[in-house]
Scaffold this motif. Structure first.
Motif, short mmCIF file in Angstrom:
data_model
loop_
_atom_site.label_atom_id
_atom_site.label_comp_id
_atom_site.label_asym_id
_atom_site.label_seq_id
_atom_site.Cartn_x
_atom_site.Cartn_y
_atom_site.Cartn_z
N LEU A 75 -39.85 24.15 75.77
CA LEU A 75 -38.96 23.87 76.89
C LEU A 75 -37.67 24.68 76.78
O LEU A 75 -37.19 25.24 77.77
CB LEU A 75 -38.64 22.38 76.96
CG LEU A 75 -37.70 21.94 78.09
CD1 LEU A 75 -38.31 22.29 79.45
CD2 LEU A 75 -37.39 20.47 77.99
N THR A 76 -37.13 24.77 75.58
CA THR A 76 -35.92 25.57 75.36
C THR A 76 -36.17 27.02 75.71
O THR A 76 -35.36 27.64 76.40
CB THR A 76 -35.47 25.45 73.88
OG1 THR A 76 -35.19 24.09 73.60
CG2 THR A 76 -34.23 26.29 73.63
N PHE A 77 -37.30 27.56 75.26
CA PHE A 77 -37.63 28.95 75.58
C PHE A 77 -37.75 29.16 77.09
O PHE A 77 -37.22 30.12 77.64
CB PHE A 77 -38.93 29.36 74.89
CG PHE A 77 -39.37 30.75 75.22
CD1 PHE A 77 -38.73 31.85 74.67
CD2 PHE A 77 -40.42 30.98 76.10
CE1 PHE A 77 -39.13 33.14 74.97
CE2 PHE A 77 -40.82 32.26 76.42
CZ PHE A 77 -40.18 33.34 75.86
N GLY A 78 -38.45 28.25 77.77
CA GLY A 78 -38.61 28.34 79.22
C GLY A 78 -37.27 28.29 79.94
O GLY A 78 -37.04 29.04 80.90
N LEU A 79 -36.39 27.42 79.50
CA LEU A 79 -35.07 27.32 80.13
C LEU A 79 -34.22 28.55 79.87
O LEU A 79 -33.46 28.98 80.74
CB LEU A 79 -34.35 26.05 79.64
CG LEU A 79 -34.94 24.74 80.16
CD1 LEU A 79 -34.26 23.56 79.49
CD2 LEU A 79 -34.83 24.65 81.67
N ILE A 128 -26.81 23.81 72.44
CA ILE A 128 -27.02 22.78 73.46
C ILE A 128 -28.42 22.15 73.36
O ILE A 128 -28.55 20.92 73.34
CB ILE A 128 -26.77 23.35 74.86
CG1 ILE A 128 -25.32 23.79 74.97
CG2 ILE A 128 -27.11 22.33 75.94
CD1 ILE A 128 -24.98 24.56 76.22
N ALA A 129 -29.45 22.99 73.30
CA ALA A 129 -30.82 22.46 73.29
C ALA A 129 -31.10 21.56 72.08
O ALA A 129 -31.66 20.47 72.25
CB ALA A 129 -31.83 23.61 73.36
N VAL A 157 -25.31 36.01 75.31
CA VAL A 157 -24.39 34.95 74.88
C VAL A 157 -24.80 33.58 75.42
O VAL A 157 -24.93 32.62 74.64
CB VAL A 157 -22.92 35.30 75.21
CG1 VAL A 157 -22.02 34.10 75.00
CG2 VAL A 157 -22.46 36.48 74.38
N PRO A 158 -25.05 33.42 76.73
CA PRO A 158 -25.48 32.09 77.20
C PRO A 158 -26.82 31.66 76.59
O PRO A 158 -27.00 30.48 76.29
CB PRO A 158 -25.61 32.26 78.71
CG PRO A 158 -24.76 33.42 79.05
CD PRO A 158 -24.82 34.33 77.85
N ALA A 159 -27.73 32.60 76.38
CA ALA A 159 -29.03 32.25 75.79
C ALA A 159 -28.86 31.75 74.36
O ALA A 159 -29.46 30.75 73.96
CB ALA A 159 -29.96 33.46 75.83
N VAL A 160 -28.03 32.42 73.59
CA VAL A 160 -27.80 32.02 72.20
C VAL A 160 -27.07 30.67 72.14
O VAL A 160 -27.45 29.78 71.36
CB VAL A 160 -27.01 33.11 71.42
CG1 VAL A 160 -26.53 32.60 70.09
CG2 VAL A 160 -27.87 34.35 71.26
N VAL A 161 -26.05 30.50 72.95
CA VAL A 161 -25.30 29.24 72.96
C VAL A 161 -26.23 28.09 73.35
O VAL A 161 -26.24 27.04 72.71
CB VAL A 161 -24.08 29.32 73.91
CG1 VAL A 161 -23.48 27.96 74.17
CG2 VAL A 161 -23.05 30.27 73.34
N PHE A 162 -27.02 28.30 74.38
CA PHE A 162 -27.94 27.25 74.82
C PHE A 162 -29.00 26.98 73.77
O PHE A 162 -29.28 25.83 73.42
CB PHE A 162 -28.59 27.62 76.15
CG PHE A 162 -29.54 26.57 76.65
CD1 PHE A 162 -29.07 25.43 77.26
CD2 PHE A 162 -30.91 26.72 76.49
CE1 PHE A 162 -29.93 24.44 77.71
CE2 PHE A 162 -31.79 25.74 76.93
CZ PHE A 162 -31.30 24.60 77.55
#
Length: 98
Positions: A71-75, A61-62, A52-57
């Protein structure tokens, strides 16, 4: 944190984290040798707390912040790693006699 159901020996944080990272590998009690497996509800919680946090971000957000895909993948990977360090506080293991 989780304890052995047979001898009440407390599992080490490291054992639980490596069990989660190892696809829910059973934990063997270091005191009595009994094997404990993660229960279904805990597997669901782990999946939920990671995905859930990975999908939301990643989807909300990203892009709004204009972050690049690498960068999004790394974060997201970093976020999943940090979240996984707190999972031993939430997961429950159960002992089933063979």
């Amino acid at each position: 944190m989780q304890k052995c159901y047979v001898c009440s020996n407390q599992f080490k944080w490291k054992e639980i984290v490596f069990s989660i990272w190892g696809s829910y590998k059973p934990i063997e009690c270091s005191h009595c040798g009994k094997r404990h497996t993660i229960n279904f509800v805990s597997k669901f919680i782990v999946s939920l707390l990671i995905i859930v946090p990975a999908v939301v971000f990643g989807l909300l957000i990203a892009p709004a912040q204009g972050l690049s895909k690498p960068l999004t993948f790394g974060l997201i990977v970093l976020m999943a790693f940090v979240i996984s360090l707190f999972l031993p506080l939430f997961v429950k293991y159960e002992y089933k006699q063979r």
